[in-house]
Write a protein that holds these residues in place. Structure first.
Motif, mmCIF file in Angstrom:
data_model
loop_
_atom_site.group_PDB
_atom_site.id
_atom_site.type_symbol
_atom_site.label_atom_id
_atom_site.label_comp_id
_atom_site.label_asym_id
_atom_site.label_seq_id
_atom_site.Cartn_x
_atom_site.Cartn_y
_atom_site.Cartn_z
ATOM 1 N N ARG A 2 0.713 -1.299 0.006
ATOM 2 C CA ARG A 2 -0.054 0.116 0.016
ATOM 3 C C ARG A 2 0.855 1.388 -0.017
ATOM 4 O O ARG A 2 0.469 2.172 -0.567
ATOM 5 N N ASN A 3 2.104 1.237 0.692
ATOM 6 C CA ASN A 3 2.970 2.375 0.619
ATOM 7 C C ASN A 3 4.003 2.087 -0.606
ATOM 8 O O ASN A 3 5.503 2.241 -0.342
ATOM 9 N N ALA A 33 11.108 3.234 -3.084
ATOM 10 C CA ALA A 33 12.353 4.073 -2.827
ATOM 11 C C ALA A 33 13.300 3.681 -1.718
ATOM 12 O O ALA A 33 14.511 3.697 -1.940
ATOM 13 N N SER A 34 12.902 2.996 -0.711
ATOM 14 C CA SER A 34 13.487 2.716 0.485
ATOM 15 C C SER A 34 14.408 1.386 -0.282
ATOM 16 O O SER A 34 15.834 1.265 0.275
ATOM 17 N N GLN A 81 13.663 5.150 8.640
ATOM 18 C CA GLN A 81 13.163 5.973 9.702
ATOM 19 C C GLN A 81 11.948 6.866 8.951
ATOM 20 O O GLN A 81 10.859 7.283 9.494
ATOM 21 N N LEU A 82 12.101 6.961 7.562
ATOM 22 C CA LEU A 82 11.446 7.968 6.842
ATOM 23 C C LEU A 82 9.964 6.982 6.611
ATOM 24 O O LEU A 82 8.799 7.510 6.740
ATOM 25 N N THR A 83 9.985 5.750 6.595
ATOM 26 C CA THR A 83 8.947 4.801 6.133
ATOM 27 C C THR A 83 8.117 4.891 7.693
ATOM 28 O O THR A 83 6.829 4.819 7.598
ATOM 29 N N LEU A 121 9.357 -6.689 10.903
ATOM 30 C CA LEU A 121 9.393 -7.655 9.528
ATOM 31 C C LEU A 121 9.567 -6.768 8.328
ATOM 32 O O LEU A 121 10.085 -7.046 7.360
ATOM 33 N N GLU A 122 8.865 -5.682 8.296
ATOM 34 C CA GLU A 122 8.896 -4.918 7.208
ATOM 35 C C GLU A 122 10.405 -4.460 6.920
ATOM 36 O O GLU A 122 10.678 -4.245 5.544
ATOM 37 N N GLY A 123 11.207 -4.093 7.996
ATOM 38 C CA GLY A 123 12.477 -3.605 7.751
ATOM 39 C C GLY A 123 13.274 -4.627 7.268
ATOM 40 O O GLY A 123 14.105 -4.268 6.222
ATOM 41 N N ILE A 124 12.950 -5.853 7.732
ATOM 42 C CA ILE A 124 13.666 -7.099 7.116
ATOM 43 C C ILE A 124 13.594 -7.325 5.660
ATOM 44 O O ILE A 124 14.414 -7.464 5.063
ATOM 45 N N ILE A 125 12.127 -7.105 5.337
ATOM 46 C CA ILE A 125 11.861 -7.591 3.958
ATOM 47 C C ILE A 125 12.625 -6.232 2.869
ATOM 48 O O ILE A 125 13.124 -6.717 2.003
#
Lengths: 228, 288
Positions: free
Chosen positions: B19-20, B26-27, B188-190, B217-221
């Protein structure tokens, strides 16, 4: 339900937001919290949900002394309280259903139960047909109803509403008030901070008036201002 | 925390990534660039180290035996057994004479009976061997008259390699810190974009651990995505470079094969996973 004794909140910049407030709000009450901006209404609500700590005095909610509540106990305290805000605070990237189910998912309710409860509460607020749309596709009144649905879906004992009609037109405001009355009728204690004179004067519920952090009036069936 | 909640965390992590999607892409792009920088530097240092080791392997030790020593084979076996010795080549005095004649440009310098040259062993070393220590051990063996190696050259080479290693490790550590900084800032932005979500989670009674998990988990992915992209780009790019330089491989002997690719992919994946996860935990903490 809510018991305060000499409850005082002074911010680090020296502003006295609440000054020796002593009152009791019983289970099943419907109370309006009125007063000009900066009177301490939002601070009072923030103290109840333990977003802030009192400077001195007693504040007990559901027989829990919030001053001595441990960090790890705060989430469990909040699960007994529903909160509604003037700006709705809905998550724009979640659908109506997801915004409401979110409140149950974070307290780890079993998935089957989540579905039943979300649909039943969406029916109560009249948004069953909009379960899968995003907040941006809803009117202000509908968004506030989603916010209400999220606040009551986990069947809280207490519902706090901070200016819930502040961003709504008069007709929509009355729709929200009808819902709040209905929720209150089902046994939930409702504390609503408001500037809406018409609603307070019309409903004749308990009115707690604050000014400069002090309790200036606590009338069982009062109006927005003191009547002789 | 209930185990049945874990699929919810995973679902939430993926749902939020999609969704983002713009922010997620970008990340991943920024993490990829950061890891690419690290990978390039890693390859550069690894090859520099490899070239140093190759140069080190050129160092030879010559072990001269006593005149007329009867048991040169025993000495040969003892020399071969020394740690750090890669190859032992026996050069009998007759061969030594031929070599000397070649250098001097004269023929029949000595007759077989008059040859005054000693038998000799030539030792080549492994990339990590210490010539001075091996020379000392060789000199103490019975039957050994003299041990010769390029002391000044090896000392210089050792200094250059050590300096290169220290500078390389320091720069690599700085790159790792740089990557960590970039990844944390990106994540940090996300997290910042979703601070309201955290606020609402907290208001409806989510525990801190519950808030952290989907973000972790999102950071890991995101980290893993960046690492995979960087790995593909670097390994393909490096293979292309090796292919282009294949005709010069004698002069530019770069590291090749699966070993370096495996190490690189492992390092990038570990960094992506760790930094992505850590970045998330670090970023979410601010809003708890």
């Amino acid at each position: 339900m809510i018991l305060t004794k000499d409850l005082t909140k002074i911010y680090s910049n020296g502003v006295v937001a609440l000054d020796h407030i002593s009152l009791t709000i019983n289970k099943g009450d419907f109370a309006f919290l009125v007063g000009p901006s900066g009177a301490g209404k939002s601070t009072f609500l923030n103290l109840i949900i333990r977003r802030e700590l009192p400077t001195s005095g007693l504040l007990a909610v559901n027989q829990r002394n919030l001053a001595t509540l441990k960090q790890s106990e705060i989430p469990f305290h909040r699960r007994s309280i529903g909160v509604v805000f003037q700006d709705f605070k809905l998550l724009p990237r979640k659908t109506v259903y997801e915004n409401v189910s979110f409140a149950l998912e974070v307290i780890e309710t079993p998935p089957k139960e989540i579905k039943d409860r979300v649909y039943s509460v969406l029916e109560l607020v009249g948004l069953l047909n909009k379960a899968h749309v995003f907040p941006s596709e809803l009117s202000g009144g509908e968004q506030q109803r989603v916010s209400l649905a999220r606040a009551i879906v986990n069947r809280p004992l207490l519902l706090l509403a901070d200016e819930p009609t502040g961003n709504l037109d008069p007709d929509t405001s009355w729709e929200i008030m009808d819902l709040l009355k209905e929720i209150n009728k089902r046994g939930t204690t409702v504390v609503m901070a408001t500037h809406n004179r018409e609603i307070v004067d019309h409903l004749r519920k308990r009115v707690i008036a604050l000014e400069h952090g002090k309790l200036v009036r606590d009338a069982p069936k009062g109006g927005y201002t003191l009547e002789n | 925390m209930k185990i049945r909640t874990f699929p919810y965390f995973l679902r939430e992590a993926f749902r939020s990534l999609f969704r983002n999607s713009l922010l997620s892409l970008a990340s991943v792009a920024i993490i990829t660039i950061a890891l690419l920088l690290f990978g390039l530097f890693f390859l550069f240092i690894a090859n520099l180290q490899h070239l140093g080791e190759l140069a080190w392997e050129q160092v030879e030790i010559r072990v001269f035996l006593e005149q007329g020593y009867k048991n040169p084979q025993t000495v040969g076996q003892q020399l071969a057994a020394l740690p750090g010795v890669k190859n032992v080549t026996f050069i009998p005095k007759e061969e030594g004479a031929i070599f000397l004649e070649k250098i001097l440009g004269e023929k029949n310098l000595f007759s077989a009976e008059e040859n005054p040259l000693p038998d000799c062993y030539r030792l080549s070393l492994t990339g990590t061997a210490e010539p001075a220590a091996i020379a000392r051990q060789a000199a103490s063996l019975p039957g050994v008259e003299e041990v010769v190696y390029g002391q000044a050259f090896t000392r210089f080479l050792r200094l250059v390699l050590r300096l290169g290693l220290v500078v390389g490790v320091v720069l690599l550590c700085l790159t790792v810190l740089g990557v960590l900084y970039l990844v944390i800032n990106t994540i940090q932005l996300t997290v910042f974009a979703r601070r309201q979500e955290i606020e609402i989670m907290k208001l409806v009674g989510a525990t801190n651990a519950f808030v952290r998990w989907p973000f972790f988990l999102e950071g890991i992915i995101l980290g893993l995505g960046g690492a995979m992209l960087a790995s593909v780009l670097l390994t393909k790019g490096y293979s292309f470079l090796l292919q282009q330089l294949s005709s010069y491989s004698r002069f530019i002997p770069l590291l090749s094969g699966n070993g370096i690719n495996r190490t690189l992919i492992l390092a990038l994946t570990a960094m992506g996973l760790c930094f992505g996860g850590l970045g998330s935990l670090f970023s979410v903490r601010r809003y708890l």
